[in-house]
Structure formats: structure tokens, C-alpha cells
Design a protein around this motif. Structure first.
Motif, PDB file in Angstrom:
ATOM      1  N   LEU A   1     -16.281 -11.210   5.583  1.00  0.00           N
ATOM      2  CA  LEU A   1     -16.561 -12.278   4.600  1.00  0.00           C
ATOM      3  C   LEU A   1     -16.309 -13.641   5.247  1.00  0.00           C
ATOM      4  CD1 LEU A   1     -17.439 -12.538   1.688  1.00  0.00           C
ATOM      5  CD2 LEU A   1     -15.039 -12.634   1.005  1.00  0.00           C
TER       6      LEU A   1
ATOM      7  N   THR B   1     -23.161  -3.569  -1.159  1.00  0.00           N
ATOM      8  CA  THR B   1     -22.000  -4.205  -0.488  1.00  0.00           C
ATOM      9  C   THR B   1     -20.795  -4.133  -1.421  1.00  0.00           C
ATOM     10  OG1 THR B   1     -23.683  -5.730   0.258  1.00  0.00           O
ATOM     11  CG2 THR B   1     -21.426  -6.318   0.788  1.00  0.00           C
TER      12      THR B   1
ATOM     13  N   LEU C   1     -21.366  -7.288   6.991  1.00  0.00           N
ATOM     14  CA  LEU C   1     -20.810  -7.177   5.630  1.00  0.00           C
ATOM     15  C   LEU C   1     -21.518  -6.076   4.860  1.00  0.00           C
ATOM     16  CD1 LEU C   1     -18.751  -8.509   3.737  1.00  0.00           C
ATOM     17  CD2 LEU C   1     -20.544 -10.061   2.973  1.00  0.00           C
TER      18      LEU C   1
ATOM     19  N   GLY D   1     -18.182  -9.056  -1.688  1.00  0.00           N
ATOM     20  CA  GLY D   1     -19.283  -9.332  -0.755  1.00  0.00           C
ATOM     21  C   GLY D   1     -20.582  -9.462  -1.525  1.00  0.00           C
TER      22      GLY D   1
END
Lengths: 222, 481, 86, 615, 153
Positions: free
Chosen positions: D107, D228, D140, D232
Motif C-alpha cells: 500500500l 484485493t 497489491l 487495498g
């Protein structure tokens, strides 16, 4: 179909190459370095056979490379065939082969050494003489497969001859000149002892090629 | 500077004497090889420091060129010459017992001697002889694994190399018939008026196919996948890494010095593109790691040939960047392949089992694809800039193809990275040396990234010196010893 | 001189084609040696004695011996070579 | 040390901290604080500023500088990052089973990469930032493994294709202009012939469109963003897609300029380049919205809306009038807040229930009232109804479309909004309304640490809805930075002569109306009393607990049947065709290396080569 | 062919050289049996050597050996030196190839290229541990249209 296609391609390739080759200046090649060598070789190297002076003097490292290639091929073949199904063939070959090889052996040796030692005078030299020497050992091996020429002896001759060739080159380097620079005095053109270190080089080449090929043939013939 | 010959001659001398030495003591035979390589590497570094990057020549046998053979060592040649013994030391095959071990070391020494010779020599036929010696030595080493499939792969390799060498010989014959000389400098002088016709181009085509066999050029590279899959990983790393670069260096000398015509460049680009596209697409379909790396190596060398076809010092800088980057990444990847066994989907969980190896693989994958800060990106950027400068129909299609192929490359590389980091039980073959080599490769890559300005200036210097044909000719023919 | 060359070249090419077409591999090796021999004669005509000697000794002699030994080792000598005729 | 340096240092420090302390239990809180610091730094520095250091490599300069446009997008980025990180700092992190350090640093890497992209001083730095953002996004997305890994790989292919198109355009532009700087690029683009200019526009469009998920390149986004992990997904959904918009604004509007686009005609048609981009944006508004209708997972529904709204912003921007472009840019902030709120609610439900399958939920309002409130505010803003901020930006874009005389685009936008209203109703109905299922009886409200950021972003959307002027200042500066006509605004809204809007009045009147209604109702003695869900009468008999009368399965079945026909995955077919075509070619390429007798092909290749040489 | 027109010997030789190369190349492309391929390779190399010697030939020039007699115009010695090396290289490679063939015969019992290719492919897959080689099935290519992930078909 595959075969017709191949024939077509072969003919195509042939026609194209011929078309290109037509432009070759046949017979009147611009001998940029050829003439210079022909002019300088007798004086500078002193060998009657100018090809030998090119092979050993002007382009000496090519011949060293050539020796190394043959050595590499023999070593690689040894590596590959090292322990492949080596069933030792006992027993004797036929009577004719045995006596023939006995008679031929000394003859082949003399012819071989003759060719090697006269490399700088007449056509022939280390490679050709080496092959004849190898043929001599090979003939005797065919006659009596049981006692094949000692593997150790062969590799010893091979190693030392190769080292001798490079040693002579390095000697020139150590003596201030360039690697493989012709040493010793050139003597009288056409004499046996002439053209400085060239005969020695060709002797080394002859021994090495002879030993190598004998080993190779023996290995293949097992 | 006659000592220039020693790094070529000493390995050959040791190779010849290795067999008899083996009689005396096994240890001597085992350690003589690496020791001599160290000496050669030291010598070369010393020469490089002595000359400070200025080109220097050594006439063999004391005969001034063009009659005799000359060794020409400019910064690029010395760099490649040093790379040969160093990578041979790093990738020395695992020592086998007895006779086979001695023979393998002898072949390795021959390979190094001929490799150094190829980097330094300035005579066309001398290059051909060293190239053949390199090839025959690699035949022996490639089949050293002793498995049936290695022999078949080596036989196909022998046939293709044989075909290549006879075509090269025909090329040399055509060249000699037209110019009557073999020295590269003299050829450069004679080329404009003698080799400008189609026959000259045919000679170049033959030489290209001949030397292209080891450089994995398109028509003559179908021996690559099977050989790298069957031969030992160290030898594959050596072949794909430094040996292919030597063949490319020879072709580079030919294109820069002798065949500087647009048609020759066009030919290089077309064959390069063909290799690039077929290599990367085949890699996309490969299902085992060694062959994937083999196809990717073909693809990368295809890109190198496209870079080689770019005119001028800037094009040369791009080609050198791609070549050095590939020289760094590919051997490391092959050594990683030695740790992991073949099939791709069996690699699940490798990320957890050997995190460093998987991390290194990801780093190399990123650099191969060309992600910005890494050197791979700058090399590719240089190539693309030069392609855009050309702006001809060929150049733009080449630009589009290089970019499109990068996407395919990113997909299959990161599909594999995904597999590496997916859950699964995995135990890799414990090989510390493989990790050491891969780690070294990674470290140098990162170092190159961090010191990018310095590296790029050195590269530009290298390229301009190599592209400076006038200096080459005056120094060689001027008899400057 | 020209007619001699024509004869030799035609013979050589004929022998070369024979090498490919002959079923029996030993005969093929023999044909290869013939090609080598004719080639060394051509070299002699081309004022290249060194090369002629080499070709004769190495090309005809050695390569013939190596190939014949290879055949014996492969077990293909003598017997009718099986389905090698593509 | 210029202010921009400190910002980059802070962002890099956050990344470093997360790499080191990622596994620490309080790492989420630390990350949130550091994003807060970065946000504060951003607010303290003025709109424009450049860094003191710049890298030079191979003779190219990499320089970073901020202008009002990048400052504006930086605010949105850091704001979303702050709330997303806050959302993922508490209860969620404790329940997170994945590798925390990797997630936190991913992140932080995303935020740092996006700041690098936003601050790029020339085209090469733009590309470097662009690749960094793509690869950080890939990291991510691929965290959760399995389905997420495949979705991430698919994203990577699109992102790489886009990046390569971009690199091609950069390289061609560099050769034409001599340098990567924006000024040189602007000059060469101005003087470029239509042919190469079209090529560049298409390449830039492909390059930036891949991340903005414009129509042909939109198939990856829904899966990639939804799989995700929660924070995220909130961050990606909220702002990452808008990086494409930033780059398009920078290049299409900043470098090429709207007038030049209007002048550039599509040969043999009367369409101009601006029309083409506008129609791509309009179609991106309509088609993904109706795909959202079909979704059965709340996360996918919202992700598909992300694509639709992205198209909406581009539509506003490309219209080029002061009102339209201001609407487009304002929508970036509004939609970021809205999407963040909605995603937080959905992931809150997922945190509690374990899944967000719209066909197996219902009646959660009884158990999660505050989440319901946040979702309600969010969908009002998404549908574009007052008093929420979504209404303001949609109103501006609509009125600009009308003013510029583009009826069909207006029609497309309206159809898009209709689809939005239908799908948001499906969202709130299937999640919160209807009959509470037996197994959800004991469900309790989303954890406090997730609830507060949810409500915060909802109130933010409400506040910017009531008083858009607070934010319009930033938008005006951004417009000036890329050479668009600047909007003149008041605290309440727009004050332009041809179309004016004062949200303070609108909201005041609305609440006044509610107030009057309440007075009347309660004044007249009406009382409200709770009605139990089962106190109902349907189909002639009373309901009892065992009976299910609330069917949320396959909502909109009829509508789906109607539009299903012609839209049946036409883009899927396109993607599939490219994929299979490529594997066919690869099969051929591989064949070269599997050839039984290589020498045959060698012969053919050499004949071809020598023939070519001879001719 | 009337007698007056004496065919130019060098052109014939070039035809001979190129003929050898073409026959060799056709043999390489045509052959199925590895041994025959090695033979064809030898032929082609002989052709290339001849081409190289022709490249050094001059009209009415004698061999580059100095005999006591008057120094006549000599042929170019350099190509002859090159061919010397080339011939020996050819035989070296041929010997190695034969050695490899022996090992291939031991390993697989056949020298037919098609069979060998299949056997090698099977071995490589076995060594790598790849499943049943259905080469038609492409590996995990671009994730095809397996329906919109998460959407009811």
C-alpha cells in the motif's frame, strides 16, 4: 512431397549460387597479401615450400588453433566414448593382415617421418605426415587388437608435442620477439636444415597429430 | 604489447599438459585449470590498466599486418576477453572423477583460450579457427552429462554448427576471391569499392549464418532449446551468456568495419526480428524452465541483433547495453534453473522454500522486461530511441514488434513469478554455487542501476571507440606495435 | 586440361550424389572416399600440392577409416541398412 | 529542501517504515498517521514547487515538480490512502490472515509510486512513475493469491500493453522534438502533421486508457480491484484508476490542447478527435454500468461502477468548457469519497458475514443501521442526487453537455445515470432491505474502527455536496494549470451567467421541506410506531417466520434478459480472439524449434536469404 | 560440343564446388538417418574447401614451391594454408560426430531422426516432470473468456 520440395530447394540454391559465383573474378584474384608473401617469404623465412611458411610463420596461431581443434575433437571423442561398451577384442587378426602390417609398419613410419621432416621443402608437413604415422600405429593395432598402443604413452606424446609447439612460440616471446616468431638461422634455401624453427614446429605438429589420431582410431575401433 | 597473446596461449598450453599432469597427481590436474584462468584474468586486467582503455595491437610472429595475424585490444575487446575467464571460473563444471574430469577441464580451458582469442583477434580466418575450436570444445562439454537425450541434442548441434561453419567457409572464400585479404583493417579499406556489390552482401550473409549459429541467430538456432534442456546448466549458462556474446562481437566488428551498407543492416534487423518474435512466442508456450530460458535467450539475442542493425555510435551503444545486460542476467537465470527442477507447475511454493532465489528471479524478470530503474529498461530505451530515429518502414515495424513482444515476455515471466509465490510444498536441489552466481549477477545488476551515470558514460566511451573505424585502420595498418 | 577437369568434376558430382542415394552405408562411405580422392586430384591440377596431399591423406584415408570404424561400431556395416532410405 | 522534497521523503519514510515494521500489531495505525502527516505536508505547501534533486542517466534528466493539477490529484490520493489505511488499521488488520508486512508495504509503495507519477517533470519521469504505479498495483492485487493472482496477471498484461504503447509514443515524440520535456513535446505536437498526431493520440489513449479502463481495455479492472484485500480495494477503487485521467488530462488537454483536438478531423467523417474521445468516454459510462447490474457480488458491482464513473470524468474533461471540465475534475474528488464509503460498507458487511453475495443477503438494516446510513448516503451521491456531492459534479457535466450542444452525449450520460440508479437500488435492497435471514439474526454492527472512517467519508461527501466551493478552488487552479477556461465559483456552487447552481439554497430548501413535513405530521398528532417485519399481509394470508417472502435472487432478471442479448460479452470475445490468435502464432513459432529435420528449414532459409541478397 | 569451344576449367571447378555444397546441403535437408547426415556434411565441407582453393588460383601459375628453376608466377599460397586447416577441422568434427552417433545408438538403439526426436522429447518431459505431453493444449495463456469472474453466466 518432402523429397520433391528438397530437390526444388537444392536446385534453387544451386542456381542462385551459380548466379552469384558468375561475378567471381576467377583466375585473376587480387592477391592483396598473396604477392607480398610470395615476395618476402623465401628471404624472410627461408622455407622452399611457401605454403609451409604461411602455415607456420605468417599464420602460426591458425595452426596452433588447428592443433587445439584436433586435440579438442580427440578429447571430446574420448569423453563421449570413454566407457561405451568397450569390449576388448581378443584374438589375432588373419595371418595376411598380421604379416602385412608387420612389413608395413616400419615403411609407414619412415614415409611418415619423411613427410614431416621435409615439410618446409616439399609439399606435405605435420598434418599429412601425422596421418601416415597414425595409419602405421593403426595397422599394427588392427593386426593385434589385444596389445593396443599404451593409452598413457599416446596422451604423453600428444601433450608434450603440443607443449613443445607452444614452447617454441613462447621461447620467441621470452626472447623479446613476438609469439611464434621464427627463430634460429634460416640456413641455405632448399637444404634439409633450413628455415629456422619451422621444421621443429612441423615435427611437433606431426607427432601430436599422429598420436592423437592413433588414439582416436584405437578408441573408435574398440 | 606482445603479452596480449598470453591469455590465449596459456590455457591451450595447460590443456595440452593436463592429460600428462593427470598422471602425476590428480589434484594438480583438478586445480591447474582454475589456477591458469585466474592468471589469465589477472593478465588481462593488468593489460587493461596499463593501456588505460586506449586500443593496442600485438602482431603474432612479429609480422606486421596485413601479412601476419594481429590481435587488436580496444576497451570493448578487453572487456569481453576478461568476461570469458571470469565466467568460466564462476561456471566451472562440477569436477568428475578420473579421466572424464581431466578431459572436461581440458575442454573448458580450450573454450576459454579460444573465447579470449575470438575477443582479441583482428583476422577473419583466425576468428573462424577460434570459433571452430570454441564449437568443438562446447560439443564435448555439452554431451558431458552422459544422458541419451544430451547426445542426440549434441548431434543436432554438431550438424547445425557443421552447416554453419561450411557456410562461413564459403563466405570467407567469396570474400577472399574479391578482396584477397583477411585482415579486418585491410578489409575495411578495400570494402567500399570491392564489397559493395551483391556478391559482397552474399559473403556477409554467409558469414552471418556461420557466426550466427552460436549467436542463436534465427535460421540457425533450432538446436538451442533441446541443447540447453539436456546439457548441464553451467555449460548452458556459459554458452548462452558469454559465448553467444563473443559471436555477436565478431559480427559487430564485421558490420562496423567491413559491411557497413544499409542492406546488411536490413538483413540483420529482419533476422533479429524473426528470432525475437519466434523466441518469445515459443517461450510463452514452453512448459519447462530450461527450455523457457533457452527460448527467452533466443528472444533476447534477437533484440540484440535488432540493436546491432542500428547505424552509428549511438546504435552501437544500444547494442552493447543490451549485450552486457544479457551477459549478466542469462547465466544467473540458468544457474537458478539448476536449483529448481524442470517443469513450471512443479515450482509452486519455491518462493517460500528459497526466498532469495525467488527474489533474484523476480529481479531478473523485472530487468528483462525493462522496468524503469533497472538497467534492462535503459538498454531497451536506447534501442527504441535509435529505432525511432531511423523512422523507416523497417524501423517502425521493428519498434512495434519489440514493444508487443515485451508484453508477451512480461506475461510468461510473471506467470512464472506468480507460480513461484503460490502456495505449494517444494524442495529445491541444494546448490550453493548456483545461488552464489545468481546472487553475484543480482548484485552487479543493482550496482549498475545505482551507478547508472558512470556506467552510461563508460558505455558511450566504449561504443564510440568501437565505432571509430578510422582509428582501427590507422593503428593496425600503421604498424603500431 | 579442360577436358580432364570436366571428366573429374562430373565423376566427383556423380560420386557425391551416389553417397546420398546408395542404400548400403558401407558403399556410401566408399563413395565419399572416391569423392575425396577425385577432389585431391583436382587440387593437384589447381597447383595446390599441399592441399592435394592433405585431402588424399586426411579426406580419403582418415575420414574413410573413421566412418568405416563407426559403421562397424554401430553395427550397420555389411548388413542391408534397414529403413534409412527416407 | 523544498516542501516537495519533504513530501517525497515522508512518503519514502512511510514505505521504509512499513517494510521494517509491517508485521507490528499497531502498524496500521502508524501507517494511517504517516499518511495523515503527508496530507498535512501537502496542505501546507503551495500548489507549485519542484524538488531540489534530479537524477540524470544516459544523458536524460529525471526531474520532479508539482503543479496545481498534480497537487489536486495528490490530495485525492493521500486522502483516500488516509481513510483506507485507517479503515484497515483496527479490527480488520487483526482478522487479516495474509502477510501483513507485504500488504502494508505494498500500500505504501502504491502511494509513493503515485506521488512520483503525479510529480513527474517530463515525459520520461512520467513513464517511470507510470511503470512504478503499474507494478506497485500488480503487487497489491496479487497478494491474495489464487483468483486474485490470475486477475492481477490479467491486469499486468493490460498495464504492460498500455505502458509499451506509451513508451512507443514517448520515443517517437522524443525523436521529433529532441527532448522529453513538456515544453518541447508541446511544441512538436503543435507542429505535427495529422497522420503522426493521430498515431500519437491513439498510442497515448491506449496507454492511459488501459489504467483508466476505457472501453476496449476495461475487462481487467472489476476482478483485479475486487479481489484485493479490503483497504487495498478501497484505495484502488477510490483513486488508482484516476491516474489514467491525470495522465490524459496532462497529455491530451495540457500538451495537445482541446482546440487542437477539435481541429483534428477524422478523415472521411465529420467527427473530430474530441468527438471520438468523448464517445469512448460515453460508451465507457453506459456499458460497464449495465454490466454492474448483472453482478452478484457487491464488490464487483461497485468495481464495474468505478469503470463507468471513470468514463464519466473523462467525458466532462474532454468537453473542454469551463463548466464541463470543472465537473469532470470535481467528480474525481466526489467519486473518490463516494466509492470509498460504499466499498468500506461492503467490506464491513463482508467482514461480519464472510461474503457479499447479493443473492444470499438481505434485511441487514436491522442489525447494521450505521452501515446502512453510510451506504444510503453513498448511493445517493453515486446516483447523483442532492444533497450529496455526486449531484454537483453530475449537474455540471450535464449542463455543460447541453450548453455545448451535444444532445446524444447528454442522452448517453442520462442512460448511464439511469443504469446507476437501478444498480445502486439493487445494492441497497439486496444488502440491507427485505427480510433478515435466520442465520444473520445475531449479526452485530461493523467494528468501530471500520465504522468511523466509513461515516467520515460519507460526511465528507455530504459536506462537499452542500458547499462545493470548498473544493472548487482546487479545481479552478487545476484547470488553469492545464490551460482550460477557469470556472468561477461561489461557496454554494457555480455562478456562471448561463448556468448557476447554489447548493446551499438547494439543500436549505430540501431540509426546509422535510422540516415542514415533519411539523405537519407530528403537529397533527401523528405518531410513528415500529412495525415488525412479519406484521404483513401478502397474497391473501398472513406471513409467519418460516416463510421466505423476500426474493433478492437474480434481481432485475427481466431487464437482464432484455439487454443480455446483444451485449453478450462482445469484449470478451475480442480478448479471447486476441489470446487464441496469439497462441496459434506461438504454436507456429514453437514448431520451428520442434522441426524434425532442422536442416530442411535451414536450406529453405538460406535460399531465401541469398535470393534476397541477390535481388 | 564442338572441340574448338574448350570449356573454361575454372568455371567448371566452381560448378563442381557449388555442386558439392548443394548436394551436401540437400543431403542434410533430405536425410532421415543420422549417419547419412554426417556424410552429407563431409561432402558439403569438401565443396567449401574447393571453393576456397579456387579463390586463390591464378591463370598459368605454378605451385608455391620454390624449385631451383626460374621463379615463375605463383599461385596465392594463403588459401592453401587455410584449406589445410579447414580439411582437418572437417575430419575432427566428423570423428566426434561418429563417436556421438555410437553413443546415440547405444542409448536409443536407432539413428532415425524422427524417432529420436520423439524419444528425446519424451525424455526431456519425463526429466522435467511435465505431465502427459498434449502439445496441442496451450499452457495457461491469457486468461480466456471463462465468463466474467464473479458474474452468473
Amino acid at each position: 512431397m518432402h523429397r520433391i520440395a528438397t530437390l526444388l530447394f537444392a536446385l534453387g540454391l544451386g542456381v542462385l549460387l551459380l548466379g552469384l559465383a558468375a561475378q567471381l573474378p576467377l583466375g585473376a584474384t587480387p592477391m592483396a597479401i598473396g604477392n607480398e608473401i610470395l615476395a618476402r617469404a623465401p628471404g624472410e623465412i627461408g622455407a622452399a615450400n611457401i605454403v609451409t611458411s604461411v602455415v607456420l610463420a605468417y599464420r602460426g596461431i591458425d595452426t596452433l588453433g588447428e592443433l587445439a581443434i584436433l586435440f579438442a575433437a580427440a578429447t571430446a571423442a574420448g569423453l563421449v566414448l570413454g566407457h561405451a561398451g568397450s569390449r576388448s577384442r581378443n584374438g589375432e587378426a588373419g595371418f595376411i593382415l598380421r604379416t602385412g602390417s608387420d612389413l608395413l609398419f616400419p615403411l609407414l613410419l619412415t614415409v611418415g617421418f619423411y613427410i614431416v621432416l621435409h615439410g618446409h621443402l616439399t609439399p606435405g608437413g605435420g598434418f599429412q605426415g601425422g596421418v601416415v604415422l597414425a595409419a602405421a600405429f593403426f595397422a599394427s593395432f588392427l593386426a593385434r587388437p589385444s596389445h593396443r598402443p599404451g593409452h598413457g604413452v599416446i596422451s604423453l606424446i600428444e601433450g608434450l608435442a603440443g607443449a613443445a609447439f607452444i614452447g617454441i612460440g613462447l621461447a620467441a616471446l621470452a626472447g623479446g620477439g613476438a609469439f611464434l616468431q621464427p627463430l634460429l638461422d634460416r640456413g641455405m634455401l632448399g637444404e634439409l636444415v633450413s628455415a629456422g624453427s619451422l621444421p621443429l614446429l612441423y615435427l611437433a605438429v606431426g607427432l601430436k597429430v599422429g598420436a592423437e589420431l592413433a588414439g582416436l582410431l584405437a578408441q573408435l575401433a574398440e | 604489447m606482445n603479452a596480449l597473446v598470453l591469455p590465449v596461449v596459456l590455457p591451450l598450453l595447460t590443456a595440452f599438459l593436463l592429460q600428462p599432469a593427470g598422471r602425476l597427481s590428480a589434484a594438480l590436474a583438478r586445480w591447474a585449470g582454475p589456477a591458469v584462468l585466474l592468471v589469465c584474468a589477472g593478465l588481462l586486467v593488468q593489460i587493461a590498466l596499463l593501456t588505460g582503455g586506449e586500443p593496442v595491437t600485438a602482431a603474432i610472429g612479429g609480422f606486421a599486418p596485413p601479412v601476419g595475424i594481429v590481435f587488436y585490444a580496444d576497451a570493448l575487446a578487453l572487456l569481453m576477453a576478461i568476461a570469458v575467464p571470469v565466467s568460466a571460473l564462476l561456471l566451472w563444471p562440477r569436477a568428475e572423477a578420473g579421466e572424464a574430469g581431466v578431459r572436461q577441464s581440458a575442454l573448458m580451458l580450450l573454450l576459454v583460450g579460444s573465447g579470449t582469442g575470438m575477443a582479441l583477434s583482428g583476422d577473419l580466418f583466425n576468428l573462424y579457427v577460434f570459433y571452430e575450436l570454441l564449437t568443438v570444445a562446447s560439443f564435448g562439454l555439452a554431451s558431458a552429462t552422459g544422458t541419451g537425450r544430451a547426445y542426440v541434442a549434441t548431434v543436432r548441434y554438431v550438424l547445425v554448427s557443421g552447416f554453419g561453419s561450411l557456410i562461413a567457409l564459403a563466405g570467407i572464400a567469396l570474400l577472399y576471391a574479391q578482396t584477397g585479404s583477411l585482415n579486418l583493417a585491410q578489409l575495411a579499406d578495400l570494402a567500399p569499392e570491392r564489397l559493395a556489390n551483391p556478391l559482397g552482401l552474399a559473403a556477409f550473409a554467409c558469414l552471418l549464418i556461420g557466426f550466427g549459429v552460436k549467436a542463436e541467430l534465427f535460421p540457425v538456432n533450432n538446436w538451442v532449446p533441446d541443447l540447453y534442456a539436456c546439457a548441464g546448466k553451467p555449460i548452458s549458462a556459459l554458452l548462452a551468456g558469454v559465448v553467444s556474446k563473443l559471436a555477436v562481437l565478431v559480427l559487430l566488428r564485421l558490420t562496423v568495419l567491413v559491411f557497413d551498407s544499409p542492406e546488411a543492416r536490413e538483413m540483420l534487423m529482419v533476422l533479429g526480428l524473426a528470432g525475437l518474435v519466434t523466441g518469445e512466442l515459443a517461450a510463452w508456450r514452453a512448459r519447462d524452465l530450461p527450455r523457457l530460458l533457452a527460448y527467452s535467450s533466443i528472444g533476447q539475442l534477437g533484440l540484440l541483433f535488432v540493436a546491432l542493425s542500428l547505424p552509428g555510435p549511438a546504435g552501437l551503444a544500444a547494442a552493447l547495453a543490451v549485450a552486457l545486460h544479457h551477459l549478466l542476467v542469462k547465466p544467473a537465470l540458468f544457474m537458478l534453473a539448476e536449483r529448481w527442477h524442470g517443469s513450471l507447475d512443479k515450482l509452486a511454493g519455491a518462493g517460500r522454500a528459497s526466498p532469495l532465489a525467488a527474489g533474484l528471479f523476480t529481479l531478473f524478470a523485472l530487468s528483462l522486461v525493462g522496468v524503469p530503474p533497472l538497467p534492462g529498461f535503459w538498454a531497451k530505451l536506447l534501442v527504441l530511441l535509435e529505432l525511432a530515429r531511423g523512422a523507416g518502414p523497417f524501423d517502425l515495424t521493428a519498434l512495434a514488434l519489440v514493444l508487443a513482444v515485451t508484453v508477451v515476455e512480461a506475461h510468461y515471466l510473471f506467470r512464472l513469478v506468480g507460480i513461484l509465490y503460490s502456495p505449494g510444498e517444494f524442495r529445491d536441489r541444494h546448490s550453493p554455487r548456483a545461488l552464489a552466481v545468481a546472487g553475484l549477477g543480482g548484485a552487479v545488476l543493482v550496482a549498475a542501476m545505482l551507478t547508472l551515470p558512470a556506467v552510461s558514460d563508460a558505455l558511450a566511451g566504449l561504443a564510440s571507440q568501437a565505432a571509430d573505424t578510422a582509428a582501427y585502420r590507422t593503428l593496425t595498418l600503421g604498424g603500431g606495435l | 586440361m579442360a577436358w580432364l577437369v570436366l571428366l573429374l568434376v562430373v565423376l566427383m558430382l556423380g560420386a557425391a550424389v551416389l553417397v546420398l542415394l546408395l542404400d548400403n552405408l558401407v558403399a556410401a562411405v566408399a563413395a565419399a572416399s572416391v569423392v575425396s580422392l577425385l577432389l585431391s586430384v583436382l587440387f593437384a591440377l589447381l597447383a595446390a600440392p599441399d592441399v592435394a596431399l592433405t585431402e588424399a591423406a586426411v579426406g580419403a584415408g582418415l575420414s574413410g577409416a573413421v566412418l568405416a570404424l563407426g559403421l562397424r561400431r554401430l553395427g550397420l556395416a555389411g548388413i542391408k541398412a534397414e529403413d534409412d532410405h527416407a | 529542501m523544498t516542501p516537495l522534497d519533504t513530501l517525497y521523503l515522508a512518503s519514502a519514510a512511510t514505505l521504509a517504515a512499513m517494510l521494517v515494521l509491517g508485521d507490528w500489531r499497531r502498524a496500521g495505525v502508524l501507517a494511517t498517521l504517516m499518511y495523515g502527516v503527508q496530507l498535512a505536508l501537502l496542505f501546507t505547501m503551495q500548489r507549485t514547487g519542484s524538488t531540489s534533486f534530479d537524477l540524470s542517466a544516459l544523458g536524460f534528466e529525471l526531474s520532479w515538480r508539482f503543479d496545481a493539477l498534480s497537487w489536486f490529484f495528490a490530495v485525492v490520493t493521500l486522502g483516500t490512502a488516509f481513510f483506507a489505511s485507517w479503515y484497515g488499521a483496527g479490527e480488520w488488520l487483526r482478522a487479516y490472515t495474509g502477510r501483513r508486512r507485504l500488504f502494508q508495504s505494498a500500500l505504501a509503495a502504491n502511494v509513493f509510486a503515485m506521488l512520483l507519477l503525479l510529480g513527474s517533470g517530463d515525459l520520461l519521469t512520467l513513464f517511470v512513475g507510470w511503470e512504478a504505479t503499474s507494478w506497485a498495483g500488480f503487487l497489491l492485487m496479487a497478494l491474495a493469491g489464487g483468483l486474485a493472482r490470475d486477475a492481477a496477471l490479467r491486469y499486468l498484461v493490460y498495464a504492460m500493453a498500455g505502458a509499451m504503447a506509451l513508451l512507443g509514443a514517448l520515443v517517437v515524440l522524443f525523436q521529433a522534438g529532441g527532448s522529453f520535456s513538456y515544453e518541447a513535446a508541446r511544441a512538436t505536437l503543435a507542429a505535427m502533421a495529422p497522420g503522426p498526431l493521430w498515431a500519437l493520440i491513439i498510442l497515448f489513449g491506449l496507454g492511459f486508457g488501459a489504467k483508466l479502463a476505457l472501453l476496449p481495455l476495461h475487462l481487467w479492472q472489476a476482478a483485479a480491484y475486487s479481489e484485493t484485500p479490503a483497504p487495498g480495494s478501497v484505495f484502488l477503487g477510490g483513486v488508482v484508476g484516476r491516474m489514467g485521467l491525470f495522465a490524459l488530462a496532462l497529455v491530451l488537454v495540457g500538451l495537445i490542447g482541446i482546440p487542437h483536438l477539435q481541429a483534428l478531423a477524422v478523415p472521411f467523417t465529420f467527427l473530430t478527435a474530441q468527438d471520438v474521445v468523448a464517445w469512448v468516454a460515453a460508451l465507457t459510462v453506459v456499458l460497464p454500468t449495465y454490466t454492474a447490474l448483472k453482478q452478484n457480488d457487491a464488490r464487483y458491482l461497485l468495481a464495474w461502477h468505478g469503470i463507468g464513473q471513470g468514463g464519466y470524468m473523462l467525458l466532462g474533461l474532454i468537453v473542454g468548457s469551463a463548466l464541463g471540465s470543472a465537473g469532470g475534475l470535481l467528480h474525481v474528488i466526489n467519486y473518490a469519497a463516494t466509492q470509498a464509503t460504499l466499498l468500506m460498507v461492503v467490506f464491513g458487511v463482508r467482514h461480519r458475514v464472510g461474503h457479499t453475495d447479493l443473492n444470499r443477503l438481505g434485511g441487514l438494516v436491522a442489525r447494521m443501521p450505521l452501515s446502512f446510513l453510510a451506504l444510503l448516503l453513498g448511493i445517493i451521491s453515486l446516483a447523483g442526487l442532492p444533497p450529496m456531492s455526486g449531484f454537483v459534479s453530475k449537474w455540471m457535466v450535464y449542463s455543460s453537455l447541453i450548453q455545448d450542444g451535444r444532445p446524444f452525449l447528454f442522452l448517453a450520460a442520462i442512460v448511464g445515470t439511469l443504469g446507476t440508479i437501478l444498480s445502486v437500488y439493487k445494492l441497497i435492497h439486496n444488502l440491507f432491505l427485505g427480510q433478515l435471514r435466520a442465520e444473520h439474526e445475531q449479526l452485530n454492527e461493523a467494528p468501530l474502527s471500520m465504522l468511523i472512517p466509513m461515516l467520515a467519508t460519507a460526511t465528507l461527501a455530504f459536506v462537499t455536496g452542500v458547499a462545493p466551493g470548498l473544493v472548487l478552488g482546487w479545481v479552478a487552479d487545476a484547470q488553469a494549470a492545464i490551460g482550460l477556461p477557469v470556472i468561477d465559483y461561489t461557496l454554494g456552487g457555480i455562478a456562471s451567467p448561463r448556468a448557476s447552481l447554489d447548493m446551499l439554497w438547494v439543500v436549505g430548501v430540501m431540509f426546509a421541506g422535510f422540516g415542514v413535513g415533519a411539523l405537519l405530521f407530528y403537529g397533527a398528532g401523528g405518531k410513528t410506531h415500529r412495525v415488525h417485519q412479519l406484521d404483513n399481509y401478502a397474497g391473501g394470508h398472513f406471513l409467519d417466520a418460516g416463510m421466505r417472502y423476500h426474493y433478492s435472487d437474480n434481481f432485475y432478471a427481466g431487464l437482464m434478459h432484455l439487454i443480455g442479448g446483444w451485449y453478450r460479452g462482445s469484449f470478451h470475445w475480442l480478448e479471447g480472439a486476441i489470446g487464441s490468435g496469439l497462441s496459434l502464432v506461438a504454436q507456429g513459432a514453437g514448431g520451428w524449434y520442434r522441426a524434425i529435420n532442422p536442416a530442411f528449414y535451414l536450406l529453405a532459409a538460406s535460399v531465401a536469404l541469398i535470393a534476397w541478397v541477390a535481388l | 560440343m564442338d572441340m574448338t569451344f574448350a570449356p573454361d576449367p575454372l568455371a567448371l571447378l566452381v560448378i563442381g564446388a557449388l555442386g558439392l555444397i548443394v548436394v551436401g546441403a540437400a543431403g542434410l535437408a533430405f536425410g532421415r538417418h543420422l549417419f547419412r547426415l554426417v556424410l552429407a556434411l563431409g561432402l558439403a565441407e569438401a565443396g567449401a574447401n574447393l571453393l576456397l582453393v579456387i579463390a586463390g588460383y591464378r591463370w598459368d601459375a605454378v605451385a608455391p614451391i620454390l624449385t631451383g628453376s626460374a621463379p615463375a608466377a605463383m599461385v596465392d599460397p594463403v588459401p592453401q594454408a587455410l584449406v589445410l586447416t579447414a580439411i582437418v577441422i572437417g575430419v575432427g568434427v566428423q570423428a566426434l560426430a561418429v563417436a556421438l552417433l555410437v553413443r546415440v545408438k547405444l542409448a536409443y538403439g536407432t539413428l532415425d531422426l524422427a524417432e529420436l526426436k520423439a524419444l528425446v522429447e519424451r525424455d526431456i518431459r519425463a526429466a522435467a516432470g511435465i505431465g502427459e505431453p498434449d502439445s496441442a493444449q496451450a499452457p495457461a495463456t491469457l486468461p480466456g473468456p471463462a465468463g466474467l469472474i464473479g458474474e452468473r453466466p
